[in-house]
Scaffold this active site. Structure first.
Site, short mmCIF file in Angstrom:
data_model
loop_
_atom_site.label_atom_id
_atom_site.label_comp_id
_atom_site.label_asym_id
_atom_site.label_seq_id
_atom_site.Cartn_x
_atom_site.Cartn_y
_atom_site.Cartn_z
N ASP A 13 -59.42 -27.22 2.29
CA ASP A 13 -58.26 -28.07 1.96
C ASP A 13 -58.00 -29.15 2.99
OD1 ASP A 13 -57.80 -26.65 -0.40
OD2 ASP A 13 -56.51 -25.19 0.61
N GLY A 15 -59.33 -32.00 2.62
CA GLY A 15 -59.32 -33.23 1.82
C GLY A 15 -60.70 -33.81 1.59
N LYS A 38 -72.03 -31.36 -5.28
CA LYS A 38 -71.26 -30.27 -4.69
C LYS A 38 -72.18 -29.05 -4.80
CE LYS A 38 -67.24 -28.25 -3.43
NZ LYS A 38 -66.43 -28.63 -2.25
N ASP A 55 -63.32 -29.75 -8.10
CA ASP A 55 -63.83 -30.73 -7.13
C ASP A 55 -65.11 -31.38 -7.65
OD1 ASP A 55 -61.74 -30.03 -5.51
OD2 ASP A 55 -62.93 -28.80 -4.14
N GLY A 118 -69.79 -30.49 1.20
CA GLY A 118 -69.88 -29.08 1.53
C GLY A 118 -68.72 -28.29 0.95
N GLY A 120 -65.55 -25.76 2.27
CA GLY A 120 -64.87 -25.29 3.47
C GLY A 120 -65.29 -26.11 4.68
N ASN A 177 -57.13 -37.43 7.40
CA ASN A 177 -56.50 -37.23 6.09
C ASN A 177 -55.24 -36.38 6.25
OD1 ASN A 177 -56.38 -37.29 3.14
ND2 ASN A 177 -56.81 -35.09 3.30
N PRO A 206 -52.94 -41.51 4.24
CA PRO A 206 -51.63 -40.87 4.36
C PRO A 206 -51.46 -39.77 3.32
CG PRO A 206 -51.41 -42.93 3.17
CD PRO A 206 -52.85 -42.85 3.62
N TYR A 207 -50.40 -39.00 3.48
CA TYR A 207 -50.09 -37.99 2.46
C TYR A 207 -49.76 -38.74 1.17
CZ TYR A 207 -48.01 -34.04 0.06
OH TYR A 207 -47.73 -33.06 -0.85
#
Length: 224
Positions: A13, A15, A38, A55, A118, A120, A177, A206-207
């Site tokens: 997570d 990003g 992926k 993803d 990748g 994780g 990120n 940014p968020y």
């Protein structure tokens, strides 16, 4: 000349997918053909066509080259757990060599800009002897590091960068990120990483309340 990169993150997570999709969109805007893989996903939905990972679907949707889902995401597991544990539960074995062969098939398509994302972080196990880092080493791809900006990210980022270089690979760039809307001392943390990572910053995302590839692309630059 076609360029390809391996995208890793400081953690789950961080990003990676948002940044990967943003970079693919940025490349498309510059008139480049794009492809993405992926290699392994864990955390899928069952569909009439088979297991599908969000993803991988996002990458498939934004890239310009048409490829079947099974080539974009050759190894998929239903539960959102570590891939090697999911493989054990399913009675399967993931090997870096097999994944490298599939990835080379995509690289041979010679898109102008190709990303391998990748799962994780850098040292996620594939089996008792190999990690996803072994895949990146076999392919000898430069690495894009996505740093999930949150408390603890300095340690995670510097350790990951150290591991990447120890494995003999170069860091083509990194991305800050923001994974939370209110990280304390975000600017100072970003400046620290700019001074310590020894690689170009490709952008500060940014968020985002609406995290689309087009919006992310506004904050990103392609590796030189």
């Amino acid at each position: 000349m076609p360029k390809a990169y391996f995208v890793t993150g400081t953690d789950t997570d961080a990003g990676k997918t948002l940044v990967s999709c943003g970079l693919l969109e940025k490349a498309r805007q510059k008139g480049l053909t794009t492809a993405a893989v992926k290699p392994v996903s864990a955390g899928c939905e069952e569909t009439p066509e088979g297991l599908r990972n969000g993803d991988a679907l996002a990458l498939q949707q934004v890239m310009t080259m048409e490829m079947p889902y099974e080539q974009v995401n050759p190894v998929a597991f239903l539960p959102p757990i570590a891939p090697h544990i999911a493989a054990q539960d399913a009675g399967r074995m993931i090997t870096a060599d097999r994944l490298a062969g599939i990835c080379r098939g995509v690289l041979m398509k010679r898109a102008d800009f190709t990303l391998l994302e990748g799962a994780g972080g850098w040292r996620v196990p594939l089996n008792p002897r190999e990690t996803l880092a072994d895949l990146a080493r076999m392919l000898q791809l430069p690495v894009i590091l996505v740093v999930g900006m949150k408390l603890g990210c300095l340690n995670h980022a510097l350790l990951t960068a150290e591991a990447i270089r120890r494995d003999g690979l170069t860091i083509a760039g990194w991305v800050a990120n923001s994974v939370t809307p209110d990280m304390a001392r975000l600017v100072e943390n970003t400046l620290t990483l700019e001074g310590e990572l020894g690689a170009p910053c490709l952008g500060e995302v940014p968020y985002l309340d609406t995290a689309t590839p087009a919006v992310a692309a506004e904050y990103l630059n392609l590796p030189v």
